[in-house]
Design a protein around this motif. Sequence first.
Motif, mmCIF file in Angstrom:
data_model
loop_
_atom_site.group_PDB
_atom_site.id
_atom_site.type_symbol
_atom_site.label_atom_id
_atom_site.label_comp_id
_atom_site.label_asym_id
_atom_site.label_seq_id
_atom_site.Cartn_x
_atom_site.Cartn_y
_atom_site.Cartn_z
ATOM 1 N N PRO A 56 32.060 12.793 -11.018
ATOM 2 C CA PRO A 56 31.724 13.998 -11.794
ATOM 3 C C PRO A 56 32.106 15.261 -11.017
ATOM 4 O O PRO A 56 32.026 15.282 -9.791
ATOM 5 C CB PRO A 56 30.208 13.891 -11.947
ATOM 6 C CG PRO A 56 29.893 12.455 -11.782
ATOM 7 C CD PRO A 56 30.908 11.935 -10.802
ATOM 8 N N GLY A 57 32.509 16.268 -11.716
ATOM 9 C CA GLY A 57 32.901 17.521 -11.083
ATOM 10 C C GLY A 57 34.201 18.020 -11.670
ATOM 11 O O GLY A 57 34.682 17.517 -12.686
ATOM 12 N N LEU A 58 34.793 18.991 -11.011
ATOM 13 C CA LEU A 58 35.982 19.643 -11.551
ATOM 14 C C LEU A 58 37.289 19.134 -10.960
ATOM 15 O O LEU A 58 38.353 19.598 -11.343
ATOM 16 C CB LEU A 58 35.861 21.162 -11.364
ATOM 17 C CG LEU A 58 34.666 21.797 -12.083
ATOM 18 C CD1 LEU A 58 34.591 23.284 -11.776
ATOM 19 C CD2 LEU A 58 34.746 21.555 -13.587
ATOM 20 N N SER A 59 37.239 18.192 -10.014
ATOM 21 C CA SER A 59 38.467 17.544 -9.544
ATOM 22 C C SER A 59 38.933 16.580 -10.628
ATOM 23 O O SER A 59 38.239 16.348 -11.613
ATOM 24 C CB SER A 59 38.216 16.790 -8.235
ATOM 25 O OG SER A 59 38.025 17.682 -7.167
ATOM 26 N N SER A 60 40.079 15.971 -10.421
ATOM 27 C CA SER A 60 40.612 15.029 -11.399
ATOM 28 C C SER A 60 39.588 13.952 -11.739
ATOM 29 O O SER A 60 39.004 13.339 -10.853
ATOM 30 C CB SER A 60 41.881 14.372 -10.859
ATOM 31 O OG SER A 60 42.318 13.368 -11.740
ATOM 32 N N GLY A 61 39.392 13.729 -13.022
ATOM 33 C CA GLY A 61 38.468 12.700 -13.473
ATOM 34 C C GLY A 61 39.148 11.365 -13.697
ATOM 35 O O GLY A 61 38.518 10.404 -14.123
ATOM 36 N N GLU A 62 40.434 11.299 -13.386
ATOM 37 C CA GLU A 62 41.205 10.079 -13.621
ATOM 38 C C GLU A 62 40.653 8.927 -12.779
ATOM 39 O O GLU A 62 40.537 9.022 -11.560
ATOM 40 C CB GLU A 62 42.666 10.329 -13.258
ATOM 41 C CG GLU A 62 43.566 9.146 -13.495
ATOM 42 C CD GLU A 62 45.003 9.442 -13.102
ATOM 43 O OE1 GLU A 62 45.752 8.477 -12.938
ATOM 44 O OE2 GLU A 62 45.367 10.620 -12.952
ATOM 45 N N ARG A 63 40.280 7.868 -13.458
ATOM 46 C CA ARG A 63 39.790 6.676 -12.771
ATOM 47 C C ARG A 63 40.964 5.880 -12.236
ATOM 48 O O ARG A 63 42.061 5.951 -12.755
ATOM 49 C CB ARG A 63 38.958 5.796 -13.711
ATOM 50 C CG ARG A 63 37.690 6.450 -14.174
ATOM 51 C CD ARG A 63 36.701 6.490 -13.052
ATOM 52 N NE ARG A 63 35.436 7.022 -13.539
ATOM 53 C CZ ARG A 63 34.389 7.142 -12.775
ATOM 54 N NH1 ARG A 63 34.420 6.770 -11.529
ATOM 55 N NH2 ARG A 63 33.284 7.636 -13.264
ATOM 56 N N GLY A 64 40.731 5.123 -11.208
ATOM 57 C CA GLY A 64 41.759 4.248 -10.669
ATOM 58 C C GLY A 64 42.724 4.928 -9.720
ATOM 59 O O GLY A 64 43.700 4.317 -9.302
ATOM 60 N N LEU A 65 42.468 6.188 -9.362
ATOM 61 C CA LEU A 65 43.366 6.882 -8.437
ATOM 62 C C LEU A 65 43.498 6.110 -7.132
ATOM 63 O O LEU A 65 44.574 5.963 -6.587
ATOM 64 C CB LEU A 65 42.835 8.288 -8.133
ATOM 65 C CG LEU A 65 43.012 9.333 -9.221
ATOM 66 C CD1 LEU A 65 42.212 10.575 -8.886
ATOM 67 C CD2 LEU A 65 44.479 9.678 -9.361
ATOM 68 N N ALA A 66 42.383 5.637 -6.619
ATOM 69 C CA ALA A 66 42.381 4.963 -5.325
ATOM 70 C C ALA A 66 42.325 3.456 -5.471
ATOM 71 O O ALA A 66 42.451 2.747 -4.486
ATOM 72 C CB ALA A 66 41.191 5.432 -4.501
ATOM 73 N N GLU A 67 42.107 2.975 -6.672
ATOM 74 C CA GLU A 67 41.951 1.546 -6.916
ATOM 75 C C GLU A 67 40.920 0.947 -5.968
ATOM 76 O O GLU A 67 41.075 -0.153 -5.463
ATOM 77 C CB GLU A 67 43.302 0.829 -6.795
ATOM 78 C CG GLU A 67 44.316 1.304 -7.804
ATOM 79 C CD GLU A 67 45.695 0.704 -7.596
ATOM 80 O OE1 GLU A 67 45.845 -0.217 -6.776
ATOM 81 O OE2 GLU A 67 46.622 1.174 -8.263
#
Length: 166
Positions: A56-67
């Motif tokens: 949660p927050g204002l950074s990228s909400g994209e899941r799976g960035l780091a896997e």
Amino acid sequence: MFQAGGTETHAVVAGSRGPTVVVVPGTNFNAAACLPLATALATRYRTVLVDVPSQPGLSSGERGLAEGRLDWYGAWLSDVITACASGPVIVLGHSFGAAIALSSASPRIDGQILVSPGGLTGLRLTPGVLCASAAWLAVPRPRHSAWLLHTMYGAGGTPGPRWWTG
């Protein structure tokens, strides 16, 4: 807003004196949830609170960035430090943020403060915690908050009503 780890990253900066403290919140937390901490730190330190990507927050909400890999988060934090500070920093990591702090190889890290470190080992949920968490996530009502707090509270302790009645 800036790029770190190849993704949009949000940070809040408070204070201007002393060394820089970079605060990395844990799972399901963000810079906004850390504002009381920032207020206290900013009286003596330049404080940078970051929103962790995929949280949660204002950074990228994209899941799976780091896997699920801590090495990605560690490299991301190294980029954050490069973008937000010109000298040595102290990293304060809370919960999963502590694991991220330990994963960064930035030569600018002069010290680390790990608060309730999480993510260092695999998560093991008991059936009681799983049930209470699921109820609270599905229907976040005061009684579900109370159930979750009682389930997660330390042995022999009882959270007061102020924690779930607001």
